[in-house]
Design a protein around this motif. Structure first.
Motif, short mmCIF file in Angstrom:
data_model
loop_
_atom_site.label_atom_id
_atom_site.label_comp_id
_atom_site.label_asym_id
_atom_site.label_seq_id
_atom_site.Cartn_x
_atom_site.Cartn_y
_atom_site.Cartn_z
N ALA A 48 0.83 -1.21 0.00
CA ALA A 48 0.00 0.00 0.00
C ALA A 48 0.87 1.26 0.00
CB ALA A 48 -0.94 0.00 1.20
N ALA A 49 1.92 1.26 0.79
CA ALA A 49 2.81 2.42 0.85
C ALA A 49 3.51 2.62 -0.49
CB ALA A 49 3.83 2.25 1.96
N ARG A 50 3.92 1.54 -1.13
CA ARG A 50 4.58 1.66 -2.43
C ARG A 50 3.60 2.18 -3.48
NH1 ARG A 50 7.80 -3.91 -1.43
NH2 ARG A 50 9.65 -2.98 -0.51
N ASN A 51 2.36 1.73 -3.42
CA ASN A 51 1.36 2.23 -4.37
C ASN A 51 1.07 3.71 -4.14
OD1 ASN A 51 0.83 -0.03 -6.01
ND2 ASN A 51 -0.42 -0.94 -4.41
N ARG A 52 1.04 4.15 -2.90
CA ARG A 52 0.86 5.58 -2.61
C ARG A 52 2.05 6.38 -3.12
NH1 ARG A 52 -1.01 3.47 2.24
NH2 ARG A 52 0.89 4.11 3.32
N ALA A 53 3.24 5.82 -2.98
CA ALA A 53 4.44 6.49 -3.48
C ALA A 53 4.38 6.63 -4.99
CB ALA A 53 5.69 5.73 -3.05
N ILE A 54 3.91 5.59 -5.69
CA ILE A 54 3.77 5.67 -7.14
C ILE A 54 2.83 6.81 -7.51
CG2 ILE A 54 2.79 4.52 -9.18
CD1 ILE A 54 3.90 1.88 -7.99
N GLU A 55 1.70 6.92 -6.81
CA GLU A 55 0.76 8.00 -7.08
C GLU A 55 1.41 9.37 -6.88
OE1 GLU A 55 -2.75 7.45 -4.71
OE2 GLU A 55 -3.14 5.48 -5.57
N ALA A 56 2.18 9.51 -5.81
CA ALA A 56 2.83 10.79 -5.53
C ALA A 56 3.87 11.12 -6.60
CB ALA A 56 3.48 10.76 -4.15
N PHE A 57 4.68 10.13 -6.97
CA PHE A 57 5.70 10.38 -7.99
C PHE A 57 5.06 10.64 -9.35
CE2 PHE A 57 8.56 7.81 -5.09
CZ PHE A 57 9.26 8.91 -4.64
N ASP A 58 3.98 9.90 -9.68
CA ASP A 58 3.28 10.14 -10.93
C ASP A 58 2.75 11.57 -10.99
OD1 ASP A 58 3.67 7.77 -12.31
OD2 ASP A 58 1.82 6.84 -11.56
N TYR A 59 2.25 12.06 -9.87
CA TYR A 59 1.77 13.44 -9.80
C TYR A 59 2.89 14.41 -10.16
CZ TYR A 59 0.31 17.90 -7.79
OH TYR A 59 0.05 19.22 -7.60
N LEU A 60 4.07 14.18 -9.60
CA LEU A 60 5.21 15.04 -9.90
C LEU A 60 5.63 14.94 -11.36
CD1 LEU A 60 7.32 14.44 -6.69
CD2 LEU A 60 6.03 16.51 -7.28
N VAL A 61 5.61 13.72 -11.88
CA VAL A 61 5.98 13.51 -13.27
C VAL A 61 5.00 14.24 -14.18
CG1 VAL A 61 6.13 11.78 -15.10
CG2 VAL A 61 7.19 11.34 -12.89
N ASP A 62 3.71 14.14 -13.87
CA ASP A 62 2.69 14.81 -14.68
C ASP A 62 2.88 16.32 -14.68
OD1 ASP A 62 1.54 12.42 -15.33
OD2 ASP A 62 -0.09 12.56 -13.87
N ARG A 63 3.41 16.84 -13.60
CA ARG A 63 3.59 18.30 -13.50
C ARG A 63 4.77 18.79 -14.33
NH1 ARG A 63 4.12 20.42 -8.01
NH2 ARG A 63 3.69 22.39 -9.01
N ASP A 64 5.87 18.04 -14.37
CA ASP A 64 7.01 18.56 -15.13
C ASP A 64 7.94 17.50 -15.71
OD1 ASP A 64 8.35 17.62 -12.91
OD2 ASP A 64 9.17 19.54 -12.31
N LEU A 65 7.51 16.27 -15.79
CA LEU A 65 8.31 15.19 -16.34
C LEU A 65 9.73 15.15 -15.77
CD1 LEU A 65 7.35 14.81 -20.10
CD2 LEU A 65 7.02 13.18 -18.25
N ASP A 66 9.81 15.22 -14.48
CA ASP A 66 11.10 15.18 -13.80
C ASP A 66 11.66 13.76 -13.86
OD1 ASP A 66 12.98 16.60 -11.79
OD2 ASP A 66 12.50 14.66 -10.88
N PHE A 67 12.86 13.60 -14.36
CA PHE A 67 13.44 12.26 -14.50
C PHE A 67 13.66 11.59 -13.15
CE2 PHE A 67 17.33 14.57 -13.77
CZ PHE A 67 18.17 13.66 -13.15
N LYS A 68 13.89 12.37 -12.10
CA LYS A 68 14.12 11.78 -10.78
C LYS A 68 12.83 11.17 -10.23
CE LYS A 68 17.67 15.19 -9.95
NZ LYS A 68 17.92 16.48 -9.34
N ALA A 69 11.72 11.86 -10.41
CA ALA A 69 10.44 11.31 -9.99
C ALA A 69 10.11 10.06 -10.80
CB ALA A 69 9.34 12.35 -10.11
N MET A 70 10.36 10.10 -12.10
CA MET A 70 10.09 8.94 -12.95
C MET A 70 10.97 7.77 -12.55
SD MET A 70 8.39 7.34 -15.15
CE MET A 70 7.31 8.64 -15.68
#
Length: 87
Positions: free
Chosen positions: A23-45
């Motif tokens: 569950a924590a890993r899935n929440r982390a994916i959602e958070a990182f996806d949000y960041l990626v959607d905002r600016d396609l940051d390679f670190k978040a991806m």
């Protein structure tokens, strides 16, 4: 204070520890996806890929690491992660 993207890159290793459940890993994916959607940051991806790898979702992890390489050709972390997925 360092930028949040610097911190995000370091989080990937923590996510791989057993202290993070599914569950924590899935929440982390959602958070990182949000960041990626905002600016396609390679670190978040990269961290999206780490989360998927930790969940055993190799295909999704591979896609994320390949996207990192599109954003930052030759990135050593993504290259190494892809090699580990293939082994």
């Amino acid at each position: 204070m360092p930028e949040s993207s610097t911190l995000l890159f370091d989080v990937g290793g923590v996510i791989l520890t057993n202290a993070w459940d599914t569950a924590a890993r899935n929440r982390a994916i959602e958070a990182f996806d949000y960041l990626v959607d905002r600016d396609l940051d390679f670190k978040a991806m990269y961290n999206v890929g780490v989360c998927h790898a930790a969940l055993g979702e190799s295909d999704k992890a591979r896609q994320a690491f390949l996207q990192v390489l599109e954003l930052r050709p030759g990135d050593s972390y993504a290259t190494r992660a892809l090699a580990e997925l293939s082994s």
